[in-house]
Scaffold this motif. Structure first.
Motif, mmCIF file in Angstrom:
data_model
loop_
_atom_site.group_PDB
_atom_site.id
_atom_site.type_symbol
_atom_site.label_atom_id
_atom_site.label_comp_id
_atom_site.label_asym_id
_atom_site.label_seq_id
_atom_site.Cartn_x
_atom_site.Cartn_y
_atom_site.Cartn_z
ATOM 1 N N ARG A 151 0.828 -1.208 0.000
ATOM 2 C CA ARG A 151 0.000 0.000 0.000
ATOM 3 C C ARG A 151 0.860 1.255 0.000
ATOM 4 O O ARG A 151 0.566 2.225 -0.699
ATOM 5 N N GLY A 152 1.927 1.226 0.790
ATOM 6 C CA GLY A 152 2.804 2.388 0.839
ATOM 7 C C GLY A 152 3.452 2.666 -0.503
ATOM 8 O O GLY A 152 3.530 3.823 -0.937
ATOM 9 N N ALA A 153 3.921 1.621 -1.157
ATOM 10 C CA ALA A 153 4.568 1.805 -2.459
ATOM 11 C C ALA A 153 3.583 2.346 -3.491
ATOM 12 O O ALA A 153 3.915 3.254 -4.267
ATOM 13 N N LEU A 154 2.370 1.803 -3.497
ATOM 14 C CA LEU A 154 1.369 2.267 -4.467
ATOM 15 C C LEU A 154 0.907 3.673 -4.160
ATOM 16 O O LEU A 154 0.548 4.435 -5.070
ATOM 17 N N THR A 155 0.919 4.058 -2.888
ATOM 18 C CA THR A 155 0.513 5.414 -2.518
ATOM 19 C C THR A 155 1.574 6.428 -2.919
ATOM 20 O O THR A 155 1.255 7.544 -3.358
ATOM 21 N N ASN B 79 -6.321 0.632 -7.671
ATOM 22 C CA ASN B 79 -7.411 0.642 -6.683
ATOM 23 C C ASN B 79 -7.787 -0.768 -6.244
ATOM 24 O O ASN B 79 -8.077 -1.010 -5.063
ATOM 25 N N LEU B 80 -7.787 -1.705 -7.185
ATOM 26 C CA LEU B 80 -8.103 -3.097 -6.836
ATOM 27 C C LEU B 80 -7.060 -3.679 -5.884
ATOM 28 O O LEU B 80 -7.395 -4.345 -4.898
ATOM 29 N N SER C 229 0.381 9.640 -12.676
ATOM 30 C CA SER C 229 0.725 10.133 -14.013
ATOM 31 C C SER C 229 2.003 9.478 -14.530
ATOM 32 O O SER C 229 2.102 9.120 -15.711
ATOM 33 N N ASP C 230 2.986 9.314 -13.624
ATOM 34 C CA ASP C 230 4.250 8.695 -14.044
ATOM 35 C C ASP C 230 4.035 7.232 -14.418
ATOM 36 O O ASP C 230 4.541 6.756 -15.440
ATOM 37 N N ALA D 226 -6.131 2.096 -17.194
ATOM 38 C CA ALA D 226 -6.057 0.722 -16.685
ATOM 39 C C ALA D 226 -5.239 0.666 -15.398
ATOM 40 O O ALA D 226 -5.548 -0.098 -14.480
ATOM 41 N N TRP D 227 -4.181 1.500 -15.311
ATOM 42 C CA TRP D 227 -3.367 1.505 -14.090
ATOM 43 C C TRP D 227 -4.181 1.933 -12.879
ATOM 44 O O TRP D 227 -4.059 1.338 -11.809
ATOM 45 N N SER D 228 -5.004 2.955 -13.023
ATOM 46 C CA SER D 228 -5.810 3.418 -11.891
ATOM 47 C C SER D 228 -6.736 2.319 -11.395
ATOM 48 O O SER D 228 -6.885 2.116 -10.182
#
Length: 422
Positions: free
Chosen positions: A149-153, A310-311, A158-159, A304-306
């Motif tokens: 979660r920390g890494a994804l946050t 989120n999943l 955009s990057d 698709a990344w978003s």
């Protein structure tokens, strides 16, 4: 300069050092007084025993002074005198740091030492037993979920979207899709899998014609020339509609209808062209490039990344999600295997040893330079003060022991000398 932080605990230790210094100094003064009294008593003729006491006290003073000099010389110049090889810690701090770094590098950061130590630990079986415990597996799963979660946050959408979009686009552009499509289509036609699609189209077309017959006839009549009579246009419209409905109905109900055969032949030829015809393959590639270049497609790829992000976050936060349950089950299964499978244990231990050996051999200089650079950055006075506060109390016992051992040695030497000399 970077210095140690001198804490309240260090100050308390310094008070203990001062107390031990006072005790050692008091013992020195005591033997000095004993020496003076024994010498006076010997000169006054009190008996031969006074000479033994004087010899012991004299040697005790020498031992005490020598050890005082040695201990003091570690941290400062005795009596402020510029005696060579004194104040060793303040003046030789950088050399001591370099020697310490070299010592650590040669004796701790060698591949053989690291491999031997890791082999003795039995990492594979220990790790397996630890992971096989469900409580430990839960803990690891929770920690991994938090890290994920920390890494994804932290990652900026955009990057990541730009990277994902570029990667997908580059991969799609680099791979020619026509031959693959041709093989897939060829297999579909050979298996007759397309027949259901044709059946569905025929059924839907028949149903639509039945429902919208008036619309079809009106469309035919509307396209007739203006000079033809209205009843002729109507008859032509009805005729066209009936023929069209008959054709669709026959095609729907007759598996061997010529039109179905024509579709089969077209799809077969098209599948062959996709695999072998240069022009067809080039047209498909142009169509693919045009499709990928459309903003709508790029937006879909980027978004698709978003959705995936989120999943993953939702699954990581839910301790009953399939992601966490599967991760937990996998960890427990891995632990059980590691606990019993000697071959797997050997592999894991080999990986750990290879990784550790690579790190210490590749980055030994960087690791030891951390020691030498850190020591070089310390303030000399504060460093000496800090070290003395932590080990000075024990060093004062050297002075006390030197006084006692010196006195005993002096007494022994005088006794032996007096006995030999008569």
């Amino acid at each position: 300069m970077v210095s140690f932080s001198y804490t309240a605990a260090d100050e308390e230790k310094s008070r203990g050092v001062r107390r031990m210094k006072s005790l050692a100094t008091a013992l020195l003064l005591a033997v000095a007084v004993i020496y003076a009294l024994a010498t006076w008593a010997r000169n006054a003729g009190w008996g031969p025993w006074t000479a033994y006491v004087a010899a012991a006290a004299e040697a005790g003073m020498v031992g005490a002074l020598a050890d005082w000099f040695a201990v003091t010389a570690l941290f400062r110049r005795p009596l402020g005198l510029p005696i060579p090889h004194t104040a060793i810690i303040p003046t030789k701090k950088d050399q001591l740091g370099a020697s310490l770094g070299q010592f650590v590098g040669e004796n701790f950061l060698s591949a053989d030492v690291v491999r031997g130590r890791l082999a003795a630990l039995g990492i594979g079986s220990r790790l397996g037993g630890w992971l096989a415990n469900p409580a430990h597996a839960d803990r690891v799963t929770a920690e991994l979920s938090t890290a994920l979660r920390g890494a994804l946050t932290v990652l900026r959408d955009s990057d990541v979207q730009a990277v994902v979009g570029e990667a997908i686009t580059r991969r799609a552009e680099a791979a020619e899709i026509a031959p693959g499509l041709g093989k897939t289509l060829e297999k579909i036609v050979a298996d007759g899998a397309h027949h259901r699609a044709v059946d569905l189209v025929c059924t839907r077309a028949h149903d639509w014609l039945v429902t919208h017959g008036e619309s079809v006839m009106d469309a035919v009549q509307g396209g007739a020339p203006g000079w033809t009579p209205r009843f002729v246009d109507k008859r032509i419209g009805e005729r066209v509609y009936k023929e069209l409905l008959r054709f669709v109905t026959e095609m729907r109900d007759m598996p061997g209808h010529p039109a179905r055969g024509a579709i089969d032949r077209f799809l077969t030829d098209f599948a062959a062209d996709l695999q072998a015809d240069t022009d067809t393959r080039a047209r498909i590639e142009r169509l693919k490039s045009d499709l990928l270049a459309r903003p709508e497609v790029q937006d879909i790829i980027a978004s698709a990344w978003s959705s995936v992000r989120n999943l993953i976050i939702a699954a990581a936060e839910d301790d009953r999600s399939q992601l966490r349950l599967r991760a937990r089950a996998s960890l427990i299964s891995l632990g059980n295997r590691l606990s019993t499978d000697a071959r797997l244990q050997s592999k894991v231990e080999g990986w750990a040893e290879d990784a550790a050996a690579y790190v210490v051999t590749t980055y030994r200089t960087e690791i030891t330079s951390l020691i030498t650079d850190t020591v070089a950055g310390w303030d000399a006075t504060q460093t000496s003060k800090k070290i003395e506060a932590n080990i000075g109390r024990d060093l004062q016992f050297i002075r006390i022991n030197g006084t006692v051992v010196g006195a005993l040695a002096g007494l022994l030497i005088y006794t032996v000398s007096h006995g030999v000399g008569g």
